[in-house]
Design an enzyme around this catalytic site. Structure first.
Site, short mmCIF file in Angstrom:
data_model
loop_
_atom_site.label_atom_id
_atom_site.label_comp_id
_atom_site.label_asym_id
_atom_site.label_seq_id
_atom_site.Cartn_x
_atom_site.Cartn_y
_atom_site.Cartn_z
N LYS A 53 8.36 6.75 3.87
CA LYS A 53 7.71 5.71 5.12
C LYS A 53 8.63 5.24 6.00
O LYS A 53 8.82 5.34 7.48
CB LYS A 53 6.65 4.55 4.61
CG LYS A 53 5.35 5.15 3.74
CD LYS A 53 4.96 4.00 2.49
CE LYS A 53 3.51 4.83 2.26
NZ LYS A 53 3.63 3.52 0.90
N GLN A 97 4.58 -2.89 -0.49
CA GLN A 97 4.28 -1.02 -1.66
C GLN A 97 3.23 -1.33 -3.42
O GLN A 97 3.73 -2.23 -3.62
CB GLN A 97 5.55 -0.69 -2.02
CG GLN A 97 5.55 0.40 -2.56
CD GLN A 97 4.66 1.85 -1.78
OE1 GLN A 97 4.45 1.66 -0.82
NE2 GLN A 97 3.20 2.03 -2.64
N ASP A 120 -1.52 -1.90 6.44
CA ASP A 120 -2.79 -0.64 5.19
C ASP A 120 -3.98 -0.73 5.31
O ASP A 120 -4.61 -0.24 4.82
CB ASP A 120 -2.29 -1.40 4.08
CG ASP A 120 -0.75 0.28 3.67
OD1 ASP A 120 -1.31 0.74 4.08
OD2 ASP A 120 -0.29 -0.38 2.01
#
Ligand code: NAP
Length: 282
Positions: A53, A97, A120
């Site tokens: 990422k 994460q 997200d």
């Protein structure tokens, strides 16, 4: 034979467009967009996702701020770190994460993220806005799937869409996005009866199951738009999707491969959401 649509190519094109926008902001003397990435513990897979990422951000000229926390981090300390990123005006998006090490509550951590930085799309406020069709962040994989279907010139309106899988991250949100485009959507799962017959009626078939080559040609209607979300590692180390690609591509109108299909789109949509958060602020 169906047309193979490579997410890797679409992703590259979209990243090129984002990079151009970011160069323009830089030329105007503006600060650069920045994604805050929190990694807790030392799970090698998570670390490699975080590295991927960060590289993707770099490829479009976006900054990352990595917060690396030890395995034994307490919930309070994790929430403190999230709040620091919430309060930092230079951070546009926050990526936590997952999975977190056992003992840490993912829900509690996600609830701490400022919904304005929830790139997200996991915060309950983001989910609520999404289902109410209000502005906010939509999870990245479903966004990537829709982008691929658009590249296939999928008409959506009135089409029969079948989504196999009903997870929070993929199946459920993509079924909503398809409904928003006026498709008639059936969501299937492990208790669905006559799955093969239902899938064989689908103009749009989304496989998000996590079972290698589960969707064989018999499940697929001639000319269907087939999106393979699954990522499965075979015994020989190769990756494959949930769709039996070689057989299904002979029958489908359009199909995405694994790898180089949905995967690269997911990261690209994360960049897109972060840029969107930046552009709302600036
Ligand atoms: P998940 O949370 O494990 O959900 C799997 C879904 O498939 C569940 O709804 C399950 O039904 C359903 N299912 C399992 N066996 C089935 C069967 N025999 N018949 C019909 N439905 C069945 O997985 P996920 O997170 O959605 O991910 C699915 C796949 O996509 C995985 O391979 C994952 O690695 C991949 N993925 C890829 C990306 C990407 O960016 N490329 C992103 C996310 C996920 P129940 O609800 O009844 O259990």
């Amino acid at each position: 034979m169906g047309t193979v649509i490579y997410g890797s190519e679409v992703a590259e094109e979209l990243r090129g467009q984002m990079a151009a926008r970011i160069r323009e902001y830089k030329a105007q003397g503006k600060r650069l967009p920045c994604l805050g990435v929190i990694l807790v513990g030392d799970n090698p897979a998570s670390r490699s996702y975080v590295t991927g990422k960060a590289k993707a951000c770099d490829s479009v000229g976006m900054l990352t701020k990595e917060v690396d926390l030890p395995e034994y981090t307490t919930m309070d300390d994790l929430k403190k770190e999230i709040r620091k990123l919430n309060d930092d005006p230079e951070i546009d998006g926050i990526l936590l994460q997952l999975p977190l090490p056992s003992g840490l509550s993912e829900n509690e951590a996600i609830l701490t993220i400022d919904p304005k930085k929830d790139v997200d799309g996991l915060h309950p406020i983001s989910i609520g806005n999404f289902y109410l069709n209000e502005p906010g962040f939509v999870p990245c994989t479903p966004l990537g799937i829709m982008e691929l279907l658009k590249r296939m010139d999928c008409p959506f309106d009135g089409m029969n869409a079948v989504v196999v899988g009903r997870s929070k991250l993929v199946g459920t949100p993509v079924s909503r996005l398809l409904q928003n485009r006026n498709a008639t959507v059936t969501v299937c799962h492990s208790h669905t009866r006559n799955l093969k017959d239902i899938c064989a009626q689908a103009d749009i078939l989304i496989a998000a199951i996590g079972k290698p080559k589960f969707i064989t040609a018999e499940y697929v209607k001639e000319g269907a738009y087939v999106i393979d979300v699954g990522v499965n590692r075979l015994e020989d180390g190769h990756l494959c999707g949930d769709v039996d690609f070689d057989a299904v591509k002979e029958k489908a109108g359009y199909i995405t491969p694994v790898p180089k299909g949905v995967g690269p789109m997911t990261i690209t949509m994360l960049l897109q959401n972060t840029l969107k958060a930046y552009e709302v602020k600036e």
